[in-house]
Design an enzyme around this catalytic site. Structure first.
Site, mmCIF file in Angstrom:
data_model
loop_
_atom_site.group_PDB
_atom_site.id
_atom_site.type_symbol
_atom_site.label_atom_id
_atom_site.label_comp_id
_atom_site.label_asym_id
_atom_site.label_seq_id
_atom_site.Cartn_x
_atom_site.Cartn_y
_atom_site.Cartn_z
ATOM 1 N N ILE A 15 -3.646 6.116 7.652
ATOM 2 C CA ILE A 15 -4.622 5.170 7.100
ATOM 3 C C ILE A 15 -4.289 3.751 7.562
ATOM 4 O O ILE A 15 -4.802 2.793 6.999
ATOM 5 C CB ILE A 15 -4.698 5.248 5.562
ATOM 6 C CG1 ILE A 15 -3.307 5.213 4.912
ATOM 7 C CG2 ILE A 15 -5.424 6.518 5.139
ATOM 8 C CD1 ILE A 15 -2.653 3.876 4.816
ATOM 9 N N ILE B 94 0.839 -1.201 0.000
ATOM 10 C CA ILE B 94 0.000 0.000 0.000
ATOM 11 C C ILE B 94 0.870 1.246 0.000
ATOM 12 O O ILE B 94 0.607 2.203 -0.740
ATOM 13 C CB ILE B 94 -0.955 -0.018 1.205
ATOM 14 C CG1 ILE B 94 -2.021 -1.102 1.011
ATOM 15 C CG2 ILE B 94 -1.622 1.347 1.397
ATOM 16 C CD1 ILE B 94 -2.904 -1.330 2.216
ATOM 17 N N ARG C 236 -3.386 2.106 11.413
ATOM 18 C CA ARG C 236 -4.128 1.782 12.623
ATOM 19 C C ARG C 236 -3.996 2.946 13.582
ATOM 20 O O ARG C 236 -2.940 3.573 13.686
ATOM 21 C CB ARG C 236 -3.603 0.492 13.273
ATOM 22 C CG ARG C 236 -3.925 -0.770 12.495
ATOM 23 C CD ARG C 236 -5.423 -1.044 12.471
ATOM 24 N NE ARG C 236 -5.769 -2.309 11.825
ATOM 25 C CZ ARG C 236 -6.187 -2.430 10.574
ATOM 26 N NH1 ARG C 236 -6.285 -1.348 9.804
ATOM 27 N NH2 ARG C 236 -6.514 -3.611 10.073
ATOM 28 N N GLU D 9 -11.585 4.081 18.196
ATOM 29 C CA GLU D 9 -12.653 3.573 17.323
ATOM 30 C C GLU D 9 -13.311 2.316 17.884
ATOM 31 O O GLU D 9 -12.656 1.534 18.584
ATOM 32 C CB GLU D 9 -12.126 3.323 15.904
ATOM 33 C CG GLU D 9 -11.046 2.276 15.738
ATOM 34 C CD GLU D 9 -10.605 2.180 14.283
ATOM 35 O OE1 GLU D 9 -10.934 1.155 13.660
ATOM 36 O OE2 GLU D 9 -9.946 3.106 13.777
ATOM 37 N N HIS E 127 -12.734 5.113 9.219
ATOM 38 C CA HIS E 127 -12.057 3.862 8.880
ATOM 39 C C HIS E 127 -12.690 3.211 7.647
ATOM 40 O O HIS E 127 -13.081 2.040 7.664
ATOM 41 C CB HIS E 127 -12.083 2.897 10.068
ATOM 42 C CG HIS E 127 -11.003 1.833 9.975
ATOM 43 N ND1 HIS E 127 -10.509 1.184 11.072
ATOM 44 C CD2 HIS E 127 -10.322 1.322 8.918
ATOM 45 C CE1 HIS E 127 -9.585 0.310 10.707
ATOM 46 N NE2 HIS E 127 -9.458 0.384 9.390
#
Length: 313
Positions: A231, A156, A233, A262, A280
């Site tokens: 993006i 990523i 954790r 979260e 998220h």
């Protein structure tokens, strides 16, 4: 429930269409919250053979102990930080993830957060709706030309770097060790990367080993014209230190898709207009979800046929 299909416990929210797709191969036990999960384990745990979860929800050793027939756990998406992989391996339970199914989606969202944070798009939208014109506000800076420091240059991270190159952004990165075949500048610590970067983009896995890698000294190193985008954790960034820096002007802005709190929103950040918040969703799109469900089923068919998994953990 059918005697011919394995019993699958689903712990993540899925659409009716995807549940129907799973039901072609499994008897599906849908328990997408803690209360329903506990009920399902009490009533059906001894017969569960497979579990579908995500990294943020995970699957604990205690939960696995309640499923003596469990033989395989599949995570949607790449993350698996809250699955007790060590326990699973020790007890003959295979684990797979959804690596590769949402990389493009995450990279798109990450770069959207970079643009939104640096250009202040959310704040500009609010001011425009209030009737404020450009003559009465500070001009937002360029994105192009900014130095992008990527913390975690995995698949990523490399896709994000490719997008950054289209914006003429110099790219640097920090991993545990330099990555072969990569031309970007390597920094041997997070602090050194932050001292160089204008935008620090967090794309590293979660878990205890990366908790608060982005702490007060790292944030201070970015400086009052610096930005943090996460993006990965929420646990990787010290939220209290980030809030303090954003509130005092020690950091220019942030773009966050993940949080320590979260699914609750980050209370320390809610009154700040120099941070862009999303719930998220970086890895979630119709295309990405379909791809990861398809991969889950591919892994399922292989596992129950005694074949190697496509994406073993």
């Amino acid at each position: 429930m059918s005697a011919s299909k394995p019993l699958l416990l689903v712990l993540h929210v899925l659409s009716d269409a995807h549940l129907s797709q799973l039901a072609q191969s499994f008897d599906v036990l849908y328990a997408p919250d803690a209360a329903r999960c506990a009920e399902a384990l009490t009533a059906h745990g001894p017969r569960v053979q497979a579990v579908l979860t995500v990294g943020a929800i995970g699957l604990s050793a205690v939960q696995m102990q309640a499923m003596p027939q469990l033989r395989w756990v599949g995570a949607l998406g790449a993350g698996y930080e809250n699955i007790d992989v060590a326990y699973a391996r020790a007890h003959g339970i295979a684990v797979s993830n959804g690596a590769g199914t949402n990389d493009q989606c995450v990279a798109d969202h990450a770069f959207g957060l970079v643009i939104a944070a640096v250009r202040g798009l959310v704040r500009l939208d609010r001011l425009t709706r209030q009737g404020v014109w450009r003559n009465d506000i500070p001009l937002p800076p360029n994105v192009s030309g900014k130095r992008l420091g990527i913390l975690g240059l995995g698949t990523i991270g490399q896709k994000i770097a490719r997008r950054a190159q289209a914006f003429d952004m110099p790219v640097g990165y920090h991993n545990r060790r330099p990555k072969d075949g990569v031309d970007f500048t390597y920094f041997d610590s997070v602090l050194a990367l932050a001292q160089w970067a204008d935008v620090l983009l967090v794309a590293t896995p979660g878990g205890a080993g990366t908790r608060h890698l982005v702490d007060a000294p790292v944030i201070a190193a970015l400086g009052p014209q610096g930005y943090v985008v996460n993006i990965a954790r929420g646990s990787v960034v010290d939220t209290a230190a980030l809030a303090q820096a954003l509130r005092t002007g020690a950091l220019a802005g942030a773009g966050l898709d993940v949080y320590e709190s979260e699914p609750l929103p980050p209370a320390e950040l809610l009154d700040l207009d120099n941070v862009v918040l999303t719930p998220h969703v970086a890895g979630w799109s119709p295309e990405a979800v379909q791809a990861t469900v398809d991969l889950f089923l591919d892994n399922a068919h292989r596992h129950f046929a005694g074949q190697p998994l496509v994406t073993p953990v």
